[in-house]
Scaffold this active site. Structure first.
Site, PDB file in Angstrom:
ATOM      1  N   ASN A 102      20.520 -32.441  -5.082  1.00 17.02           N
ATOM      2  CA  ASN A 102      20.431 -31.977  -6.474  1.00 17.02           C
ATOM      3  C   ASN A 102      21.472 -32.689  -7.340  1.00 17.02           C
ATOM      4  OD1 ASN A 102      18.539 -30.117  -5.537  1.00 17.02           O
ATOM      5  ND2 ASN A 102      20.021 -28.447  -5.402  1.00 17.02           N
ATOM      6  N   TRP A 108      15.121 -23.691   9.597  1.00 18.89           N
ATOM      7  CA  TRP A 108      14.894 -24.412  10.851  1.00 18.89           C
ATOM      8  C   TRP A 108      15.568 -25.775  10.680  1.00 18.89           C
ATOM      9  CZ3 TRP A 108      11.490 -21.346   8.305  1.00 18.89           C
ATOM     10  CH2 TRP A 108      10.862 -20.325   9.022  1.00 18.89           C
ATOM     11  N   ARG A 153      32.849 -21.182 -12.530  1.00 16.74           N
ATOM     12  CA  ARG A 153      32.807 -19.716 -12.597  1.00 16.74           C
ATOM     13  C   ARG A 153      31.527 -19.203 -13.261  1.00 16.74           C
ATOM     14  NH1 ARG A 153      38.549 -17.498 -14.570  1.00 16.74           N
ATOM     15  NH2 ARG A 153      37.981 -18.606 -16.492  1.00 16.74           N
ATOM     16  N   ALA A 211      28.799 -18.106 -15.495  1.00 14.27           N
ATOM     17  CA  ALA A 211      28.673 -17.886 -16.942  1.00 14.27           C
ATOM     18  C   ALA A 211      30.025 -17.798 -17.645  1.00 14.27           C
ATOM     19  CB  ALA A 211      27.878 -16.607 -17.197  1.00 14.27           C
ATOM     20  N   ASP A 212      31.116 -17.771 -16.860  1.00 12.82           N
ATOM     21  CA  ASP A 212      32.457 -17.734 -17.449  1.00 12.82           C
ATOM     22  C   ASP A 212      32.997 -19.155 -17.616  1.00 12.82           C
ATOM     23  OD1 ASP A 212      32.472 -14.943 -17.492  1.00 12.82           O
ATOM     24  OD2 ASP A 212      33.203 -14.841 -15.425  1.00 12.82           O
ATOM     25  N   ALA A 252      20.311 -24.182  -8.629  1.00 14.85           N
ATOM     26  CA  ALA A 252      21.098 -25.425  -8.637  1.00 14.85           C
ATOM     27  C   ALA A 252      22.156 -25.442  -9.735  1.00 14.85           C
ATOM     28  CB  ALA A 252      20.168 -26.618  -8.787  1.00 14.85           C
ATOM     29  N   ALA A 253      22.585 -24.263 -10.174  1.00 11.54           N
ATOM     30  CA  ALA A 253      23.555 -24.202 -11.277  1.00 11.54           C
ATOM     31  C   ALA A 253      24.839 -24.958 -10.946  1.00 11.54           C
ATOM     32  CB  ALA A 253      23.869 -22.750 -11.613  1.00 11.54           C
ATOM     33  N   ASP A 256      25.429 -27.166  -8.472  1.00 14.79           N
ATOM     34  CA  ASP A 256      25.180 -28.582  -8.159  1.00 14.79           C
ATOM     35  C   ASP A 256      25.025 -29.393  -9.444  1.00 14.79           C
ATOM     36  OD1 ASP A 256      24.953 -27.535  -5.564  1.00 14.79           O
ATOM     37  OD2 ASP A 256      22.765 -27.457  -5.674  1.00 14.79           O
TER      38      ASP A 256
END
Length: 310
Positions: free
Chosen positions: A33, A104, A230, A232-233, A262-263, A265
């Protein structure tokens, strides 16, 4: 201007998810990503993005490589192993939207990239790179001998003037014990220039500590630049010898947040797309927030290209 290069090391897996009676298939992986989102945000003549892993000789592996190439990610350092396959995971979503993951991956090809006949050649090439990026998952999938070999490669890269970037992405189920992880992370941080941390992962691995103690420990391990993500901070950027930076996140209304997969990444990718191009840490953090806040408004780890922020 000389084009610089970054090698991003990790594992990409086949992703299966259920939608009604149908199974959807995709590909997913934390470092992949990041590779895609860096590639989308840098000028091609500024930074070459290479992905480093091992895949099988199967059609899934070929599809993966083709999709990465379309994104501008270079695949020349990817090995194809005859007797191995990529890992696979299945996402089960219940009636409330809660997701459960089943994996897997115990014998996935990516685990063997430092044990193959081409490992020496690839290691020598990596030592010449400007930047190498990897995560806690990149470390976790390797056995002890391969981990030691990887550290040798990272040290050689730094000795040649390169920089190493590490994301602390910690998945307890991939490790034998916390003791093993702590040792591996300590060794890793000792040869890291830029570290991306989340406090959740730090607390899970080392026990809960105030932020200033986390920064002190990480700088003490030898890391020059520490970025604490962090969500949303506001993120924090601590560069050795400089004042602590606190850069506000972009606030979104709740209904706009669709998928936070993927926030982290994508934040790292946005940050690095500016920072590795000579930008300030402040501007890099702003770009990180902009990238992440865009990505979480779409379903899936990789959003449509046309949805990327300008």
């Amino acid at each position: 201007m000389t084009t610089k290069n970054i090698a991003i090391i990790g594992e990409c897996m086949i992703e299966l998810s259920q939608k009604g009676a149908d199974l959807n298939r995709g590909f997913g992986g934390d470092t992949l990503n990041t590779a895609v989102y860096i590639s989308r945000q840098v000028k091609p003549d500024a930074l070459d993005v290479h992905y480093v892993t091992a895949l099988g000789t199967d059609s899934f592996s070929s599809e993966m490589m083709a999709s990465w190439q379309k994104e501008g990610v270079k695949t020349d350092l990817i090995q194809r192993l005859d007797n191995k396959l990529p890992g696979l995971y299945f996402i089960e979503t219940d009636a409330t939207g809660e997701r459960t993951f089943y994996y897997w991956r115990n014998d996935a090809a990516a685990r063997y990239w430092l044990e193959s006949p081409d490992a020496d050649t690839i290691s020598q090439q990596l030592a010449q790179f400007d930047y190498i990026y990897l995560s806690g998952i990149s470390l976790a999938i390797l056995n002890q001998a391969s981990r030691a070999r990887l550290l040798t490669v990272l040290r050689a890269c730094r000795a040649n003037g390169g920089k190493v970037i590490f994301d602390n992405n910690y998945r307890p189920r991939l490790w034998q014990s916390k003791e093993e992880t702590r040792q591996a992370y300590s060794d890793m941080l000792a040869c890291t220039d830029i570290a991306f941390l989340t406090l959740d992962d730090e607390d899970m691995l080392w026990g809960e500590l105030p932020v200033d103690e986390v920064l002190k420990r990480t700088h003490g391990a030898g890391v020059m630049e520490v970025v604490i993500k962090r969500g949303a901070d506001a993120c924090l950027v601590s560069i050795q010898g400089e004042a602590l930076l606190e850069v506000p996140a972009i606030k979104l209304p709740k209904e706009k947040v669709v998928d936070t997969t993927a926030a982290g990444d994508s934040f790292s990718a946005g940050y690095l797309s500016v920072r590795l191009n000579g930008g300030s840490a402040q501007d890099a953090a702003k770009r990180g927030h902009l990238t992440a806040s865009t990505v979480i408004q779409y379903r899936g780890a990789i959003i449509p290209l046309e949805a990327m922020p300008a």
